[in-house]
Design a protein around this motif. Sequence first.
Motif, PDB file in Angstrom:
ATOM      1  N   GLN A   1       0.283   9.056   4.650  1.00 54.69           N
ATOM      2  CA  GLN A   1      -1.007   8.373   4.724  1.00 54.69           C
ATOM      3  C   GLN A   1      -1.506   7.877   3.367  1.00 54.69           C
ATOM      4  O   GLN A   1      -2.166   6.831   3.296  1.00 54.69           O
ATOM      5  N   ASN A   2      -1.166   8.540   2.294  1.00 58.74           N
ATOM      6  CA  ASN A   2      -1.793   8.172   1.025  1.00 58.74           C
ATOM      7  C   ASN A   2      -0.917   8.589  -0.149  1.00 58.74           C
ATOM      8  O   ASN A   2      -0.051   9.468  -0.011  1.00 58.74           O
ATOM      9  N   TYR A   3      -1.118   7.906  -1.286  1.00 58.27           N
ATOM     10  CA  TYR A   3      -0.472   8.223  -2.550  1.00 58.27           C
ATOM     11  C   TYR A   3      -1.568   8.485  -3.600  1.00 58.27           C
ATOM     12  O   TYR A   3      -2.678   7.900  -3.550  1.00 58.27           O
ATOM     13  N   SER A   4      -1.248   9.307  -4.549  1.00 56.72           N
ATOM     14  CA  SER A   4      -2.174   9.559  -5.667  1.00 56.72           C
ATOM     15  C   SER A   4      -1.386   9.660  -6.964  1.00 56.72           C
ATOM     16  O   SER A   4      -0.218  10.084  -6.959  1.00 56.72           O
TER      17      SER A   4
ATOM     18  N   ASN B   1      -2.227   1.604  -6.553  1.00 53.25           N
ATOM     19  CA  ASN B   1      -2.697   0.797  -5.425  1.00 53.25           C
ATOM     20  C   ASN B   1      -1.678   0.914  -4.284  1.00 53.25           C
ATOM     21  O   ASN B   1      -0.479   1.037  -4.517  1.00 53.25           O
ATOM     22  N   LEU B   2      -2.208   0.884  -3.042  1.00 54.23           N
ATOM     23  CA  LEU B   2      -1.333   0.951  -1.872  1.00 54.23           C
ATOM     24  C   LEU B   2      -1.129  -0.449  -1.318  1.00 54.23           C
ATOM     25  O   LEU B   2      -2.086  -1.116  -0.895  1.00 54.23           O
TER      26      LEU B   2
ATOM     27  N   LYS C   1       3.269   1.234   4.255  1.00 59.15           N
ATOM     28  CA  LYS C   1       2.548   1.306   2.983  1.00 59.15           C
ATOM     29  C   LYS C   1       3.502   1.735   1.889  1.00 59.15           C
ATOM     30  O   LYS C   1       4.331   2.611   2.091  1.00 59.15           O
TER      31      LYS C   1
ATOM     32  N   PRO D   1       3.563   2.399  -2.632  1.00 58.49           N
ATOM     33  CA  PRO D   1       2.721   2.498  -3.839  1.00 58.49           C
ATOM     34  C   PRO D   1       3.141   1.468  -4.885  1.00 58.49           C
ATOM     35  O   PRO D   1       4.322   1.092  -4.958  1.00 58.49           O
TER      36      PRO D   1
ATOM     37  N   THR E   1       0.885  12.031   0.235  1.00 64.88           N
ATOM     38  CA  THR E   1       0.183  12.964   1.117  1.00 64.88           C
ATOM     39  C   THR E   1       0.198  12.415   2.544  1.00 64.88           C
ATOM     40  O   THR E   1      -0.035  11.220   2.769  1.00 64.88           O
TER      41      THR E   1
ATOM     42  N   THR F   1       2.440  17.459   1.149  1.00 61.70           N
ATOM     43  CA  THR F   1       2.603  16.530   0.025  1.00 61.70           C
ATOM     44  C   THR F   1       4.026  16.566  -0.485  1.00 61.70           C
ATOM     45  O   THR F   1       4.767  17.533  -0.270  1.00 61.70           O
TER      46      THR F   1
END
Length: 783
Positions: free
Chosen positions: A158-161, A171-172, A180, A182, A205, A213
């Motif tokens: 769902q997401n990157y950090s 940025n995604l 998606k 990164p 994540t 993660t």
Amino acid sequence: KRQVILFILCVCVCQTGSETLRYSLAEEMERDAFVADVAKDLGVSLSQLAARKARVVSEGNEQYFRLNQNTGVLTVKETLDREEICPQSDVCTLFFKVFFENPLQLIRGEVEVLDVNDNSPVFPEKEMVLEISETLSSGSRLPLESARDKDVGSNSLQNYSLETNSYFSLNLGTGKDGGKYPELILQRQLDREDQPEINLLLTATDGGSPPRTGTAQVRIVVVDVNDNIPVFGREIYEVRLAENSPPEQLVVRVVAEDLDEGAYGKVRYAFTQTSERSRQLFQMNTDTGEIWLSGSLDFEEAKKHEMVVRGMDGGGLYAQCKVHVEVLDVNDNIPEIALTSISGSISEDAPPRTVVALFRVRDRDSGDNGRTECAIDGELPFSLTPTFDNYYELRTEAALDRERTPEYNITITAMDWGTPRLTSQERISVQISDVNDNPPEFTKTIYTMSVKENNNHMLRIGSVNATDADAGENARVSYALVPEQGKKPNVSINSENGEIYILRPLDYEEVRAFQVAVSATDGGSPPLSAQAVVRVEVRDENDNAPVVLHPLPNSSAKAGELVPRRALAGYLVTKVVAVDADSGQNAWLFYELAKATEPGLFRVGLHSGEVRTARAVSERDAAKQRLVVLVRDSGQPPRSSSVTLSLTLVEGFSEAHLRVSEEAPTGDVETPLTFYLIVCLSSVSALFLITLIAMVVVKVRRVRRMEVETGLAFPKITEESNSNSLPHSYLYDVCFAAGTVNSEFRFLRPLFPCFPSGLPAGPGDQRSSVCSQDVANLGEPGD
């Protein structure tokens, strides 16, 4: 601590026209985890569930579920891993079918395997190295390798950090396929002299609860100026490959050009954002951009492969292109025959169109390569009926006969429509169970047996045999006598082996043959039977001694037979008549002289029993003769009887009587004896009257002159009567027995008139003075 949230959704039973059962189940459930109560959803009682042999069959080679016939509960056989079962599908559905027998019924079902967050995001590489020119302007975007999460839906990536730094932000980006990825955004100008290398931690994540993660190290190397990036000739390369393409075959060559010189103009190629399976199947030459096939393609596993190729120059600038490989189907899979239900045995009286087996034909190819047809090899009384979803029913086509064919080995051939056409075979063995449709058959319709008379009790004399073409209990034959009303049987039969026994001793003279009816009954239901006739012939034994009919053994006659002393050789004295109650050789009789007063005077006919003089009677022979005649049969051992004859030698028989006696053996056997008897009786009667008158006259005239004479004087008759009869002076009795000839008779006594001595004889008569007392001494004639 790893936690697994188990989702068991409500059972959804959709009553459509096809009666499809739909359920859902969270992955990673334990073995034998509850899926659904199938019996309740179908409205089938547990007793019916077991009686109809309900079972679950999953599609494909793996069987994921089992059905408990006692509870009706559907459970998983093993722990389900959605990522292993459906690695490239967002929706993972397992299809199964519920089969019932008696009657045959099929119900579709499907179980959706729900994803749980059991996989963490994973980067293809633990460390990503980026070489960036120091002249790269602020705001430049640098795509990074995307992490992959095998989970789907909200549990997927769902997401990157990115860890906090002063040069880059994260940025995604969203690709054309919706995925998606990164990318780094340069926030300020780089200075190689200030910081030649930057290390950042990238974290991926997912959306699970709790989230999982994955991390990768991003190493940024600041290089000198490189102001040209590689450029691919095409953005997308499309290739079509047959699934039977050999390994090391060249798939495609991608080319990217860089206008820079030296190391900045040299482009190196590599896969990026490519699935692990595609990386296993394809290999890239990093220098030339050639992509080779390194594994075996399988259309049935994956119909296409998508790869992203990155071309990077020596300055760290790169470009990307896509390679789409479409896998073409070839006919490389044979049809698969999967038996679902089979009746190992079928009754021979089963009606046509009876279902014997149910099976499915599956071909993993597509198009005509996956289109199949089925047939039965040989001329057999069976046919195939297609149902749905490539299911076939094996049915009987005609009446069956176990006695002709007890077992059928049916070969089912499945063939696809590909080129070349591929086939597979499945052999089904069907046993034909027996019904009682054949009665027993005797080997003979009439059995002839024999037994000697005077047999022992329960003597075995033979056996009957009947066979039954059926099998098992239907072929078990039992024997019995058919009862006859009012008759007591002489035999018995062993009900198991058909052996015949005589119950009691038999007498040939009473029963010479008899017959009984025997039935053979099989053990079927209802039983069938057949009958045969057993004829028993009684064989004679020499168990009866000869019986003398004449003369009677207990005769009380003292004088017996009279034999004249003037009899010549061959003179017929009498005949011994005997019979034997036996038959055949046992009844053949022989006569012999066992004992005699004068051994050489008389002889007995061996076969006729006639007693004749062996020589002329002489004066020296005793007046009383006693003969013992032995009658013997021809049996083994022989039996015999004897009779004693008393003979008296007398004088005074007429010449005519002697001649008749002497000529009797050679006389005509066809003489009319009846006529002789009538004439003799008339003569005797007349002679009696004349004698009576003469005696009265003589007594009146010579009363005082009568004298008693001691000697016997027989009258001498010189002529025979014109009718060849005996003289009037004799009284005789004719006795006939079976088998005698007309000339056989015997004299009882002569008539001796008593004349006074000195009485003159009448004309033509010769008299002697005879005392009546002397006549009495001769004895009474025998009967």
